[in-house]
Write a protein that holds these residues in place. Structure first.
Motif, PDB file in Angstrom:
ATOM      1  N   ASP A   1      29.376 -22.601   9.005  1.00 58.65           N
ATOM      2  CA  ASP A   1      30.121 -22.147   7.906  1.00 58.65           C
ATOM      3  C   ASP A   1      29.275 -22.905   6.256  1.00 58.65           C
ATOM      4  OD1 ASP A   1      31.475 -20.311   8.928  1.00 58.65           O
ATOM      5  OD2 ASP A   1      33.035 -20.862   9.095  1.00 58.65           O
ATOM      6  N   LEU A   2      29.649 -24.290   6.098  1.00 61.77           N
ATOM      7  CA  LEU A   2      29.032 -25.116   4.908  1.00 61.77           C
ATOM      8  C   LEU A   2      27.863 -25.047   4.755  1.00 61.77           C
ATOM      9  CD1 LEU A   2      30.826 -28.549   5.258  1.00 61.77           C
ATOM     10  CD2 LEU A   2      31.860 -26.661   3.606  1.00 61.77           C
ATOM     11  N   SER A   3      26.557 -25.142   5.683  1.00 62.05           N
ATOM     12  CA  SER A   3      25.245 -24.572   5.113  1.00 62.05           C
ATOM     13  C   SER A   3      25.452 -22.811   4.663  1.00 62.05           C
ATOM     14  CB  SER A   3      24.292 -24.154   6.223  1.00 62.05           C
ATOM     15  OG  SER A   3      24.836 -23.502   7.383  1.00 62.05           O
ATOM     16  N   LYS A   4      26.277 -21.788   4.346  1.00 62.09           N
ATOM     17  CA  LYS A   4      26.038 -20.551   3.785  1.00 62.09           C
ATOM     18  C   LYS A   4      26.086 -20.492   2.481  1.00 62.09           C
ATOM     19  CE  LYS A   4      27.981 -18.081   8.144  1.00 62.09           C
ATOM     20  NZ  LYS A   4      29.352 -17.575   8.581  1.00 62.09           N
ATOM     21  N   LYS A   5      26.706 -22.197   2.552  1.00 65.37           N
ATOM     22  CA  LYS A   5      26.912 -22.191   0.793  1.00 65.37           C
ATOM     23  C   LYS A   5      26.644 -23.237  -0.045  1.00 65.37           C
ATOM     24  CE  LYS A   5      31.813 -22.043   1.590  1.00 65.37           C
ATOM     25  NZ  LYS A   5      32.073 -20.417   1.937  1.00 65.37           N
TER      26      LYS A   5
END
Ligand SMILES: Cc1cc2nc3c(=O)[nH]c(=O)nc-3n(C[C@H](O)[C@H](O)[C@H](O)COP(=O)(O)OP(=O)(O)OC[C@H]3O[C@@H](n4cnc5c(N)ncnc54)[C@H](O)[C@@H]3O)c2cc1C
Length: 443
Positions: free
Chosen positions: A64-68
């Motif tokens: 989820d973090l890597s999407k940001k």
């Protein structure tokens, strides 16, 4: 069947990471108490180092973090910070830091929200609950909050930040139990945070605004550190490159340990920043002119503690080891604390009866490591502002040096910075996890 009840005090990155890490263990119940009325983070960026990223993968939130993240995390050799000498009318390129993996720049609010979204529904999050005091009796902790309410728990995790009430109470309790006056004084001296002599102006700079003023500015495309005597400016793009996170440091290590007069964090006029860095290179001037609503922070730290745990109480994150931000490691160290602590508490051999032993293993593993990172952060702060007295072979006298000779002298500073930071991509938490588990299993 429920094994024990954990209370986490503080829902910053450290407290939330602890709750996410513990959520793997169905038989541990958790209450998260936060003083603020809602979960908020300062409007600023945070970099995640490769070692921390591995832990976030284990926690199941990296996807989820890597999407940001503007750059996708990879584990191969990649360029990271560009170092420049920025404190002259004409700046000078020094070097590019090559690392194994990537630094992942994030907006803090995105980091915190992602952690919060991974909390299980059965965990209870209590906002507007400021811990006032606790007492420990017969292996149970009684908590009392500023609003007069009371609760109990089996383990208290103080993730309540640099001004931690939990740290204050824990140090007072240990001091009251010793007859050694010097030790008691030393324990009590760790309660108030200490000023480092460093202040930082922070702001989120819109990339478009900077591009129109300074189209070839290196800060637009990559992590950049402008080094200078008594100062440093650190920038990196976040939010898909639309925002340039900017931190402009003023460094007076000779003032470390003196009281800081004034508010720790306040809005300042852009003119104050302009005049502080008036002699710096044009790229820096352009960035500073684009700063919006800058905030000035006086950087305080926590002195090295004798212990992070006693009885059924443990400290975590800034409450335990608030450090200078020059390794981009404080939040990452809080995440590591959370992971090791949860591994120990979640292990099947940890029961209500041996909780204090599990917490003392947490202390044995995490305290030396995080305090070493705090030491490295302090040295990095010195190096990036050309203070060299603690590093052998470095000279900050560049007078009379020209061309390659000057670059070579400056490269000694950037390579020292690299050496101080290599732990973050050359090591993983796995060996610490193994050590923690084998110490627990040997009890
Ligand atoms: C300029 C700057 C740049 C930084 N950059 C980076 C970076 O790039 N990478 C990185 O890893 N780290 C960075 N850090 C460090 C990082 O910000 C901190 O280490 C991290 O946020 C600490 O998290 P925490 O959860 O321990 O504490 P906090 O974020 O301070 O959270 C503590 C929480 O506890 C709550 N609380 C306080 N008292 C009580 C109470 N009595 N009862 C209940 N709740 C309470 C607070 O409201 C807060 O929500 C930087 C720091 C600074 C100053």
């Amino acid at each position: 069947m429920q094994r024990f009840r954990v209370a986490v005090c503080g829902a910053g990155i450290g407290g939330l990471a602890t709750a996410v890490a513990l959520s793997k263990y169905d038989d541990i119940d958790l209450d998260l108490y936060e003083a603020a009325s809602k979960l908020t983070e300062v409007g600023a960026g945070v970099v995640v180092l490769p070692r921390t990223w591995d832990v976030l993968e284990k926690l199941g939130i990296s996807e989820d973090l890597s999407k940001k993240a503007p750059q996708q995390p990879k584990r191969e050799q990649a360029p990271s910070f560009t170092y420049r000498k920025g404190d002259e009318a004409e700046g000078l390129h020094i070097d590019v830091l090559m690392i194994q993996g990537r630094l992942i720049p994030l907006h803090r609010a995105e980091f915190q929200t992602t952690l919060a979204l991974h909390l299980p529904e059965h965990y209870r999050i209590h906002t507007s609950k400021r811990l006032k005091t606790y007492t420990e009796e017969n292996n149970t902790i009684a908590l009392e909050f500023e609003d007069g309410s009371k609760e109990t728990c089996d383990v208290l995790i103080g993730a309540d930040g640099i001004k931690s009430v939990t740290r204050s109470l824990l140090m007072q309790s240990l001091a009251s139990k010793t007859t050694d006056t010097a030790r008691s004084d030393s324990l009590l001296s760790c309660i108030p945070p200490e000023w480092t002599g460093v202040a930082v102006y922070r702001s989120l700079v819109p990339a478009e605004k900077l591009r129109s003023k300074s189209p070839d500015n290196p800060s637009l495309v990559r992590e950049t550190m402008y080094m200078g005597k008594h100062g440093a400016i650190v920038t990196y793009p976040i939010m898909g490159g639309t925002i340039i996170n900017t931190a402009a440091f003023t460094v007076r290590h000779d003032l470390a340990g003196t009281p800081y007069e004034g508010s720790w964090s306040e809005h300042v006029d852009a003119n104050e920043i302009g005049s502080t860095f008036a002699h710096w290179e044009p790229y820096v001037q352009a960035i500073l002119q684009c700063m919006e609503n800058p905030l000035k922070w006086a950087i305080h730290t926590v002195k090295p503690l004798e212990t992070f745990a006693s009885g059924h109480v443990a400290l975590l994150g800034d409450a335990a080891h608030a450090m200078l931000p020059n390794q981009g490691a404080g939040a990452g160290q809080a995440v590591e604390d959370a992971y090791i602590l949860a591994t120990l508490l979640g292990h099947p051999s940890t029961k209500k009866e041996n909780l204090s032993k599990a917490l003392s293993i947490y202390d044995a593993i995490r305290r030396p490591f995080s305090q070493d990172i705090a030491r490295r952060s302090r040295l990095s702060s010195q190096i990036s502002s050309f203070v060299s007295k603690e590093i052998e072979g470095l000279s900050d006298n560049f007078d009379g040096l020209q061309g390659q000779a000057k670059v070579d002298a400056l490269k000694k500073f950037s390579s020292t910075l690299k050496n101080l930071t290599q732990w973050s991509w050359h090591t993983t938490i796995d060996t610490d996890v193994e050590r923690a588990v084998s110490m627990l299993e040997a009890l």
